[in-house]
Design a protein around this motif. Structure first.
Motif, mmCIF file in Angstrom:
data_model
loop_
_atom_site.group_PDB
_atom_site.id
_atom_site.type_symbol
_atom_site.label_atom_id
_atom_site.label_comp_id
_atom_site.label_asym_id
_atom_site.label_seq_id
_atom_site.Cartn_x
_atom_site.Cartn_y
_atom_site.Cartn_z
ATOM 1 N N GLN A 266 36.806 34.799 68.441
ATOM 2 C CA GLN A 266 36.104 34.634 69.725
ATOM 3 C C GLN A 266 35.715 35.894 70.303
ATOM 4 O O GLN A 266 34.588 36.101 71.242
ATOM 5 N N VAL A 267 36.486 36.940 70.181
ATOM 6 C CA VAL A 267 36.006 38.123 70.525
ATOM 7 C C VAL A 267 34.649 38.916 69.906
ATOM 8 O O VAL A 267 33.563 39.303 70.529
ATOM 9 N N ALA A 268 34.544 38.637 68.524
ATOM 10 C CA ALA A 268 33.442 38.916 67.946
ATOM 11 C C ALA A 268 32.096 38.116 68.525
ATOM 12 O O ALA A 268 31.141 38.429 68.748
ATOM 13 N N GLU A 269 32.470 36.620 68.923
ATOM 14 C CA GLU A 269 31.372 36.011 69.169
ATOM 15 C C GLU A 269 31.117 36.391 70.478
ATOM 16 O O GLU A 269 29.845 36.197 70.813
ATOM 17 N N MET A 270 31.765 36.774 71.306
ATOM 18 C CA MET A 270 31.437 37.162 72.927
ATOM 19 C C MET A 270 30.595 38.366 72.931
ATOM 20 O O MET A 270 29.693 38.466 73.444
ATOM 21 N N ASN A 271 30.924 39.315 71.920
ATOM 22 C CA ASN A 271 30.297 40.286 71.684
ATOM 23 C C ASN A 271 28.768 40.088 71.101
ATOM 24 O O ASN A 271 27.775 40.767 71.806
ATOM 25 N N ARG A 272 28.527 39.415 70.487
ATOM 26 C CA ARG A 272 27.370 38.857 69.849
ATOM 27 C C ARG A 272 26.417 38.250 70.983
ATOM 28 O O ARG A 272 25.384 38.390 71.059
ATOM 29 N N PHE A 273 27.258 37.328 71.989
ATOM 30 C CA PHE A 273 26.458 36.896 72.962
ATOM 31 C C PHE A 273 25.954 38.049 74.034
ATOM 32 O O PHE A 273 24.873 38.161 74.241
ATOM 33 N N LEU A 274 27.025 39.182 74.193
ATOM 34 C CA LEU A 274 26.684 40.130 75.199
ATOM 35 C C LEU A 274 25.675 40.697 74.432
ATOM 36 O O LEU A 274 24.833 41.501 75.499
ATOM 37 N N SER A 275 25.440 40.898 73.372
ATOM 38 C CA SER A 275 24.190 41.954 72.906
ATOM 39 C C SER A 275 22.982 41.052 72.714
ATOM 40 O O SER A 275 22.219 41.773 72.106
ATOM 41 N N GLY A 276 23.098 39.917 73.073
ATOM 42 C CA GLY A 276 21.861 39.140 73.110
ATOM 43 C C GLY A 276 21.611 38.279 71.806
ATOM 44 O O GLY A 276 20.445 37.577 71.372
ATOM 45 N N GLU A 277 22.592 38.403 70.752
ATOM 46 C CA GLU A 277 22.373 37.439 69.386
ATOM 47 C C GLU A 277 22.664 35.915 69.617
ATOM 48 O O GLU A 277 22.148 35.263 68.960
ATOM 49 N N LEU A 278 23.214 35.789 70.563
ATOM 50 C CA LEU A 278 23.643 33.896 70.705
ATOM 51 C C LEU A 278 23.210 33.794 72.355
ATOM 52 O O LEU A 278 23.254 34.474 73.015
ATOM 53 N N ASP A 279 22.973 32.240 72.257
ATOM 54 C CA ASP A 279 22.481 31.920 73.448
ATOM 55 C C ASP A 279 23.662 31.013 74.257
ATOM 56 O O ASP A 279 23.899 30.946 75.379
ATOM 57 N N ILE A 280 24.482 30.420 73.270
ATOM 58 C CA ILE A 280 25.678 29.641 73.566
ATOM 59 C C ILE A 280 26.809 29.753 72.818
ATOM 60 O O ILE A 280 26.649 29.668 71.426
ATOM 61 N N THR A 281 28.135 30.134 73.210
ATOM 62 C CA THR A 281 28.905 30.464 72.592
ATOM 63 C C THR A 281 29.991 29.406 72.387
ATOM 64 O O THR A 281 29.645 27.981 73.052
ATOM 65 N N TYR A 282 30.696 29.171 71.190
ATOM 66 C CA TYR A 282 31.756 28.013 70.989
ATOM 67 C C TYR A 282 32.880 27.847 72.121
ATOM 68 O O TYR A 282 33.178 26.826 72.306
ATOM 69 N N GLU A 283 33.271 29.017 72.162
ATOM 70 C CA GLU A 283 34.508 29.403 73.113
ATOM 71 C C GLU A 283 34.423 30.513 73.618
ATOM 72 O O GLU A 283 33.347 31.440 73.558
ATOM 73 N N VAL A 284 35.391 31.049 74.480
ATOM 74 C CA VAL A 284 35.625 32.734 74.947
ATOM 75 C C VAL A 284 36.747 32.991 74.478
ATOM 76 O O VAL A 284 37.777 32.053 74.400
ATOM 77 N N PRO A 285 37.015 34.386 74.206
ATOM 78 C CA PRO A 285 38.528 34.852 74.057
ATOM 79 C C PRO A 285 39.060 34.849 75.456
ATOM 80 O O PRO A 285 38.921 34.992 76.523
ATOM 81 N N ASN A 286 40.555 34.045 75.000
ATOM 82 C CA ASN A 286 41.420 33.730 76.355
ATOM 83 C C ASN A 286 41.533 34.959 77.135
ATOM 84 O O ASN A 286 41.664 34.934 78.532
ATOM 85 N N GLU A 287 41.852 36.073 76.588
ATOM 86 C CA GLU A 287 42.371 37.425 77.216
ATOM 87 C C GLU A 287 41.127 38.154 77.884
ATOM 88 O O GLU A 287 41.465 38.994 78.672
ATOM 89 N N HIS A 288 39.849 37.581 77.641
ATOM 90 C CA HIS A 288 38.633 38.100 78.407
ATOM 91 C C HIS A 288 38.122 37.226 79.595
ATOM 92 O O HIS A 288 37.261 37.592 80.219
ATOM 93 N N PHE A 289 38.788 36.057 79.870
ATOM 94 C CA PHE A 289 38.249 35.256 80.751
ATOM 95 C C PHE A 289 38.106 35.775 82.158
ATOM 96 O O PHE A 289 37.140 35.430 82.738
ATOM 97 N N LYS A 290 39.151 36.579 82.562
ATOM 98 C CA LYS A 290 39.101 36.802 84.048
ATOM 99 C C LYS A 290 37.887 37.828 83.928
ATOM 100 O O LYS A 290 37.373 38.041 85.164
ATOM 101 N N ARG A 291 37.964 38.815 83.052
ATOM 102 C CA ARG A 291 36.939 39.673 83.203
ATOM 103 C C ARG A 291 35.233 39.173 83.061
ATOM 104 O O ARG A 291 34.451 39.606 83.844
ATOM 105 N N LEU A 292 35.198 38.288 82.240
ATOM 106 C CA LEU A 292 33.990 37.553 82.260
ATOM 107 C C LEU A 292 33.645 36.779 83.529
ATOM 108 O O LEU A 292 32.498 36.695 83.900
#
Length: 553
Positions: A266-292
């Motif tokens: 999920q962290v790798a997926e989040m980073n690819r979203f933030l870099s503009g590679e993804l439009d919709i993620t499957y999930e988000v990493p639990n430990e990053h939820f508050k920051r997101l």
């Protein structure tokens, strides 16, 4: 492929859920949203490039609708194949290949198919395709993991066909003519039309399947009737779909390309979203939820979901063939910590298999759910000691989960609870998705992480999971009492009577504890604000790429 009574989805800053009303597929075109009254509707300018990239959690096990059982597969198949019915953005059942349907007794259903529906090779989609596909789902030679679904619907002769007593041609389906499809049930099932939207009941192209066998889903062989077709498939990297020009509603499809990425971390997926590679993620990493939530409020989307997260026990093998052990392990899970501290996105502690977001579902909380965690822990210690486990003979077992950092974090936390409260020594074992499914199916596990998402919005979509004949999801609970309640629920003549049996089933699960419900889901993902048509109020999370589009920035 779970919750507080979250009957309304929450979306943080993603903007309007933009349904399309008669819009075309040309770049730069302006489309009118239809989620508000006409006086409040607004035009949206489309981006020149209409391509969507979606995270899909893992590599799909298959694209054959009669051979799949997971949520990742359904997300893709929903774009490739169209069944009798679909869902709209609010989760309401709407026409798919069937323009309309009728029934006089909730036992015989007649579906009238649209005459402009075509396969991607130009062949017409007919009632014969549905006869072939439904029969294929119950044919023992297909070995469909969801064959039980047709049996549960009480489709005539489904049970005897699955068990090998009758030929598949005896199934209660018939093509009255090319565009009239009839289904006969043994018992009245008022929600049957809703059930036909399931992945397993989507049609396949007979000539293609018979020509290529299991290789019919390869891009060079694929023939489908959905809004998109398979264009490129690089296993464990990407699955690309392109527009199906022969789809009956192609004029209203905006996207030209949809890419699914199988990202398990999920962290790798989040980073690819933030870099503009993804439009919709499957999930988000639990430990990053508050920051997101703080830094990506315009992209964070949270909505209720018909799913329950649980651990199931292999009741036919030590140590979980002892109900005392099963209850002790379940009671010692602090569901409040998991839901509120580790996840904290709106998940609700679960004491039922069936999530309370299900329409009309409101059972009484089981006794152990009414206790404080200290009280549950005390009972857990007593039960485990009575089963013969103590400091000198600690309980040891393995916990299987499919590869995912979120699943691992939850398993580590719960393992720590078991160790602290009961002195239990648990070994965590992770497997990739396809292997994990097969391991559970074969019963080669002691305890395993699992999640179940409703196939339609009615309690039986969860209670049926625990039937003795049903091994989908690796459930091996065999209870004659439970199966009898299932039969009575199917035969019930009123919704109130059916609910009574559903509640009795949940009470029996709390007594036998073949699984430990942990939390009721919400779906949390990152959605780029330039994505229009994202269904924020669909509780089953049925997302159709044909309804989405990219807004000009």
């Amino acid at each position: 492929m779970h919750k507080n009574k979250i009957t309304q989805a929450l979306i943080l800053g993603v903007g309007l859920s933009l349904g399309l009303a008669g819009c075309g597929d040309k770049p730069e075109e302006k489309v009118k949203t239809d989620t508000k009254p006409a006086s409040e509707s607004k035009e949206v300018k489309l981006a020149k490039v209409q391509e969507l990239v979606r995270g899909n959690g893992t590599e799909v096990a298959s694209l054959d609708p009669q051979k799949t059982e997971g949520v990742p597969e359904s997300h893709v198949i929903r774009d490739l194949l169209e069944g009798l019915v679909n869902q709209d953005a609010a989760g309401k059942t709407i026409p798919g290949v069937a323009e309309r349907w009728e029934t006089a007794d909730n036992k015989t259903f007649t579906f009238y198919l649209r005459k402009d529906a075509k396969w991607s090779n130009g062949d017409p989609v007919t009632a014969h395709d549905f006869v072939y596909s439904f029969q294929r789902a119950v044919d023992p030679l297909t070995a469909s993991p969801y064959s039980w679904y047709l049996e549960m619907s009480t489709m005539i002769n489904a049970s005897d066909i699955i068990s090998g007593k009758k030929d598949k041609s005896a199934l209660g389906v018939k093509a009255i003519d090319d565009y009239t499809f009839e289904v006969k049930l043994e018992s009245a099932v008022p929600y049957f039309v809703m059930m036909t939207g399931h992945t397993t009941l989507k049609p396949v192209h007979k000539a293609t399947v018979e020509k290529y066998g299991d290789k019919w889903t390869k891009p060079e062989n694929f023939v489908g009737n959905g809004a998109f077709v398979v264009n490129k498939w690089v296993v464990n990297e990407r699955l690309e779909l392109v527009r199906n020009e022969n789809y009956w509603d192609n004029d209203k499809t905006i996207l030209n390309k949809v890419t699914f990425l199988p990202i398990e971390n999920q962290v790798a997926e989040m980073n690819r979203f933030l870099s503009g590679e993804l439009d919709i993620t499957y999930e988000v990493p639990n430990e990053h939820f508050k920051r997101l939530k703080k830094e990506q409020a315009d992209s964070l989307a949270i909505k209720g979901n018909l799913c329950t997260y649980y651990y199931n026990f292999n009741t036919h093998k030590p140590p979980f063939n002892d109900v005392r052990v099963r209850k002790a392990i379940s009671y010692a899970i602090d569901r409040n910590i998991i839901s509120n501290a580790i996840l904290g996105q709106g998940q609700k502690p679960a004491y039922f298999l069936t999530p309370e977001i299900i329409t009309g579902f409101s059972p009484e909380l089981p006794e152990y759910g009414k206790l404080t965690q200290d009280e549950r822990n005390k009972k857990a210690k007593e039960l485990l000691e009575a089963a013969g486990y103590n400091e000198s003979n600690p309980l040891k077992f393995s916990l299987l989960y499919n590869t995912s950092e979120n699943h691992k974090k939850i398993a580590v936390a719960i393992g720590s609870m078991w160790k602290k409260t009961l002195g239990v020594e648990v070994t965590l074992e992770n497997q990739e998705w396809k292997t994990y499914l097969e391991t559970k199916k074969q019963g080669n596990f002691e305890a395993a992480r699992a999640g179940w998402c409703g196939d339609y919005n009615e309690a039986s979509t969860f209670t049926s999971l625990m039937e003795g004949k049903n091994t989908t999801g690796g459930i091996h609970y065999k209870s004659a009492e439970y199966d009898e309640l299932t039969a009575k629920a199917v035969q019930a003549t009123s919704e109130a009577e059916r609910q009574k049996y559903y509640y009795a089933q949940e009470a029996l699960l709390a007594k036998d504890m073949p699984l430990a419900p942990i939390y009721q889901y919400v779906t949390t993902r990152l959605v780029n604000p330039h994505v229009g048509g994202y269904a924020v109020n669909n509780a089953e999370d049925k997302l159709y790429s044909k309804d989405m589009y990219i807004i000009a920035e």
